[in-house]
Design a protein around this motif. Structure first.
Motif, mmCIF file in Angstrom:
data_model
loop_
_atom_site.group_PDB
_atom_site.id
_atom_site.type_symbol
_atom_site.label_atom_id
_atom_site.label_comp_id
_atom_site.label_asym_id
_atom_site.label_seq_id
_atom_site.Cartn_x
_atom_site.Cartn_y
_atom_site.Cartn_z
ATOM 1 N N TYR A 1 0.761 -1.240 0.049
ATOM 2 C CA TYR A 1 0.074 0.058 -0.012
ATOM 3 C C TYR A 1 1.064 1.136 -0.131
ATOM 4 C CZ TYR A 1 -3.898 -3.151 1.483
ATOM 5 O OH TYR A 1 -4.853 -4.172 1.441
ATOM 6 N N ALA A 2 0.389 2.405 -0.264
ATOM 7 C CA ALA A 2 1.118 3.504 -0.223
ATOM 8 C C ALA A 2 -0.004 4.839 0.101
ATOM 9 C CB ALA A 2 1.608 3.816 -1.564
ATOM 10 N N VAL A 3 0.407 5.895 0.920
ATOM 11 C CA VAL A 3 -0.411 6.900 1.423
ATOM 12 C C VAL A 3 0.677 8.122 1.369
ATOM 13 C CG1 VAL A 3 -1.821 5.485 2.795
ATOM 14 C CG2 VAL A 3 0.269 6.674 3.858
ATOM 15 N N GLY A 4 -0.018 9.343 1.265
ATOM 16 C CA GLY A 4 0.659 10.682 1.356
ATOM 17 C C GLY A 4 1.263 11.097 -0.238
ATOM 18 N N ASP A 5 2.057 12.039 -0.094
ATOM 19 C CA ASP A 5 2.706 12.616 -1.342
ATOM 20 C C ASP A 5 3.216 11.714 -2.095
ATOM 21 O OD1 ASP A 5 1.879 14.868 0.208
ATOM 22 O OD2 ASP A 5 3.638 15.821 0.163
ATOM 23 N N VAL A 6 3.561 10.449 -1.655
ATOM 24 C CA VAL A 6 4.322 9.669 -2.867
ATOM 25 C C VAL A 6 3.418 8.951 -3.685
ATOM 26 C CG1 VAL A 6 3.590 7.477 -1.164
ATOM 27 C CG2 VAL A 6 5.856 7.523 -2.751
ATOM 28 N N THR A 7 1.980 9.026 -3.447
ATOM 29 C CA THR A 7 1.053 9.031 -4.562
ATOM 30 C C THR A 7 0.405 9.921 -5.154
ATOM 31 O OG1 THR A 7 -1.034 9.242 -2.917
ATOM 32 C CG2 THR A 7 0.110 7.157 -2.689
ATOM 33 N N ASP A 8 0.779 11.190 -4.955
ATOM 34 C CA ASP A 8 0.747 12.306 -5.550
ATOM 35 C C ASP A 8 -0.778 12.634 -5.969
ATOM 36 O OD1 ASP A 8 1.564 14.655 -7.059
ATOM 37 O OD2 ASP A 8 1.686 13.894 -8.922
ATOM 38 N N ARG A 9 -1.626 12.202 -4.942
ATOM 39 C CA ARG A 9 -2.990 12.479 -5.021
ATOM 40 C C ARG A 9 -3.342 13.905 -4.819
ATOM 41 N NH1 ARG A 9 -5.378 6.832 -2.203
ATOM 42 N NH2 ARG A 9 -3.404 7.359 -1.155
ATOM 43 N N VAL A 10 -3.646 13.991 -3.480
ATOM 44 C CA VAL A 10 -3.621 15.632 -2.857
ATOM 45 C C VAL A 10 -2.438 15.761 -1.890
ATOM 46 C CG1 VAL A 10 -5.075 17.215 -1.570
ATOM 47 C CG2 VAL A 10 -6.159 15.835 -3.262
ATOM 48 N N ASN A 11 -1.554 16.369 -2.115
ATOM 49 C CA ASN A 11 -0.044 16.510 -1.449
ATOM 50 C C ASN A 11 -0.372 17.336 -0.263
ATOM 51 O OD1 ASN A 11 0.728 14.362 -3.125
ATOM 52 N ND2 ASN A 11 1.599 16.023 -4.555
ATOM 53 N N LEU A 12 -0.921 16.976 0.707
ATOM 54 C CA LEU A 12 -1.239 17.834 1.933
ATOM 55 C C LEU A 12 -1.094 17.014 3.424
ATOM 56 C CD1 LEU A 12 -4.453 19.871 1.086
ATOM 57 C CD2 LEU A 12 -1.870 20.644 1.173
ATOM 58 N N THR A 13 -0.351 17.470 4.533
ATOM 59 C CA THR A 13 -0.247 16.779 5.471
ATOM 60 C C THR A 13 -1.345 16.134 5.959
ATOM 61 O OG1 THR A 13 1.978 17.841 5.996
ATOM 62 C CG2 THR A 13 0.977 16.720 7.791
ATOM 63 N N PRO A 14 -2.588 17.009 6.266
ATOM 64 C CA PRO A 14 -3.676 16.173 6.807
ATOM 65 C C PRO A 14 -4.150 15.177 5.961
ATOM 66 C CG PRO A 14 -3.579 18.551 7.016
ATOM 67 C CD PRO A 14 -2.654 18.244 5.928
ATOM 68 N N VAL A 15 -4.153 15.415 4.561
ATOM 69 C CA VAL A 15 -4.436 14.208 3.748
ATOM 70 C C VAL A 15 -3.951 13.053 4.014
ATOM 71 C CG1 VAL A 15 -4.629 13.572 1.367
ATOM 72 C CG2 VAL A 15 -5.378 15.826 1.987
ATOM 73 N N ALA A 16 -2.456 12.973 4.105
ATOM 74 C CA ALA A 16 -1.682 11.865 4.309
ATOM 75 C C ALA A 16 -2.149 11.381 5.496
ATOM 76 C CB ALA A 16 -0.264 12.262 4.437
ATOM 77 N N ILE A 17 -2.425 11.892 6.721
ATOM 78 C CA ILE A 17 -2.810 11.633 7.943
ATOM 79 C C ILE A 17 -4.031 10.460 7.775
ATOM 80 C CG2 ILE A 17 -3.720 12.294 10.093
ATOM 81 C CD1 ILE A 17 -1.430 14.508 10.232
ATOM 82 N N ARG A 18 -5.104 11.371 7.175
ATOM 83 C CA ARG A 18 -6.260 10.623 6.886
ATOM 84 C C ARG A 18 -6.261 9.434 6.142
ATOM 85 N NH1 ARG A 18 -10.898 13.439 7.965
ATOM 86 N NH2 ARG A 18 -10.937 14.577 9.734
ATOM 87 N N GLU A 19 -5.177 9.443 5.199
ATOM 88 C CA GLU A 19 -5.364 8.382 4.253
ATOM 89 C C GLU A 19 -4.481 7.218 5.174
ATOM 90 O OE1 GLU A 19 -4.421 10.384 -0.002
ATOM 91 O OE2 GLU A 19 -2.748 9.522 0.999
ATOM 92 N N GLY A 20 -3.637 7.296 6.076
ATOM 93 C CA GLY A 20 -2.940 6.612 6.788
ATOM 94 C C GLY A 20 -3.888 5.859 7.905
ATOM 95 N N HIS A 21 -4.706 6.683 8.385
ATOM 96 C CA HIS A 21 -5.536 6.132 9.294
ATOM 97 C C HIS A 21 -6.593 5.383 8.872
ATOM 98 C CE1 HIS A 21 -7.590 7.379 13.393
ATOM 99 N NE2 HIS A 21 -8.009 6.284 13.145
#
Length: 470
Positions: A302-322
């Motif tokens: 799996y992958a989350v956060g900016d490495v996926t180049d979806r929406v590159n924002l910290t709160p987005v990475a946190i929500r994706e990880g959760h």
């Protein structure tokens, strides 16, 4: 029967998304989790991005605050000389404190931390920098992004945003290359800290992808506070000249600067991770291709956060990880809807806060009405500032649902956070209208806009740059 894997989850990357995923998996769902980080816990946001940048924005705001104080009857208000070494020392102490919180939180939750680089060997195996191999039922890539340097001669003589927090001295004259939010924010910072600041951008407006009217307004503000903004200009070569850098531009001119900062975008940090060798598909820019569950085509990776180049924002990475941890380890399947995510650009004196569709995007989809206000805020006007506030609501003519909110004002980031709740709930213009205003505030304008300023009837959007002249 013994477990064939060393861990249930192995996370590569100790930034916000990876740490959140690992901590939730172990503390709330009982998974056995390991994480590898080759640099510092906290990732780009905490160590090299959002946090130090925002603190620098605060520092750079005080000269303007002193000027405002003089307008409010404090004629002797001055800020004096900025002590960069003192600020930098305090900044690094704060970053150390935050890093320790990230590390301790993960370890106290029960995770295992490897302070070294890791790469994927196969769908269930990672190799650490010291040669050890560790197996895992699931692997999560959360390595974020890295600043991109332009492909021009001498680019190595320029700085990236990561370098700025370690400068021994501030440059007297600095060139910022780029037109995105990082460029706009750091140009604002440099200028506020007393540096002569030139900013170049190859486009005709800064902040590509944002609402056109707001893009124009941000550009006007950059110029208005004293930044030498040059649009339609690019750098073609850098040369070392003593302690400084000589820059050649595409119009043939050359100029000397004490420092050059490149803010020309970020690339997914996937190089050397063994992803393609393990069968993981990467996109054109090196991003990890995932589905809405953050899963690659290799079921265990799996992958989350900016490495996926979806929406590159910290709160987005946190929500994706959760969401990943809840889905894979908690039997609570959910994913993040990336359609409505608020963001802010921390320029000064006005910030830009935005959520939902831009006017141009909305007009391409169907008939819309634009409700707008452009005015001088009470606080600014009394102090003698010429700064102007702009707010706009984009409303669907068919459903009357508010499709987008854009705010250019002091503390717009604080306002847009609350507006994002309404947009996410599907609020209509009538919902905004029946909300009683808090007076006197800037934010009351959002709920007192009565008549549309303009309408778009079809799928094509007309230019609105002239609206910024209002």
């Amino acid at each position: 029967m013994s477990d064939p894997f060393d861990f249930d989850l192995f996370v590569i990357g100790g930034g916000s998304g990876g740490v959140r995923a690992g901590r939730i998996a172990v503390s709330e769902h009982g998974a056995k989790v390991a994480l590898a980080e080759e640099s510092r816990m906290g990732g780009t946001c905490v160590i090299r991005g959002c946090v130090p940048k925002k603190l620098m924005i605060y520092a750079a705001s005080h000269p303007a605050a002193a000027a405002e104080a003089r307008g409010y009857g404090w004629p002797e208000a001055q800020v004096g000389r900025f002590d960069w070494p003192a600020f930098r020392g305090k900044l690094h102490a704060e970053l150390d404190r935050l890093e320790e919180i990230y590390e301790r939180g993960f370890l106290v939750a029960g995770g295992t931390l490897f302070k070294q680089r890791a790469r994927i060997v196969d769908p269930h195996m990672v190799e650490l920098a010291d040669g050890r191999r560790v197996s895992a039922r699931q692997i999560l890539v959360a390595t974020g992004g890295r600043p991109a340097l332009p492909d021009i001669p001498g680019a190595e003589f320029g700085l990236i945003s990561d370098d700025l927090f370690d400068l021994e001295t501030l440059p007297r004259r600095v060139l910022v290359v780029g037109g995105g939010f990082i460029a706009c924010e750091f140009a604002t910072i440099f200028h506020g800290l007393g540096c002569e600041t030139v900013m170049i951008h190859r486009g005709d407006k800064v902040l590509r992808g944002f609402d056109d009217e707001m893009r124009v307004r941000v550009g006007y503000q950059l110029e208005g506070i004293g930044i030498d903004l040059r649009l339609g200009v690019n750098a073609t070569r850098l040369e070392r000249r003593g302690e400084g850098v000589r820059v050649r531009f595409d119009d043939g001119r050359t100029e000397d600067f004490d420092a050059v900062m490149f803010a020309t975008g970020r690339n997914p940090n996937t190089e050397g991770l063994g992803l393609e060798e393990a069968g993981v598909k990467l996109g054109r820019r090196g991003e990890v291709i995932v589905d809405r569950w953050s899963q690659t085509q290799i079921p265990s990776i799996y992958a989350v956060g900016d490495v996926t180049d979806r929406v590159n924002l910290t709160p987005v990475a946190i929500r994706e990880g959760h969401a990943f941890a809840d889905t894979v380890f908690g039997a609570q399947p959910r994913f993040l809807d990336h359609a409505v995510v608020a963001s802010a650009v921390y320029t000064r004196p006005n910030e830009l806060g935005t959520v939902g569709l831009t006017e141009e995007q909305a007009a391409e989809r169907g008939p819309v009405e634009v409700y707008a206000a452009h005015f001088s805020g009470m606080r600014d006007k009394f102090a003698g500032s010429t700064s102007r506030v702009a707010m706009k609501l984009i409303v669907c003519q068919t459903t009357l649902r508010v499709l987008g909110v854009h705010i250019f004002a002091p503390e717009a980031g604080e306002m847009i956070q609350l507006a994002a709740i309404a947009i996410g709930m599907g609020a209509t213009k009538a919902d905004f209208d029946r909300t009683v205003a808090v007076h006197p505030t800037l934010a009351e304008e959002i709920v007192t806009l009565r008549h549309p300023e303009r309408r778009h009837a079809g799928p094509q959007a007309d230019t609105v740059a002239q609206a910024a002249q209002a």
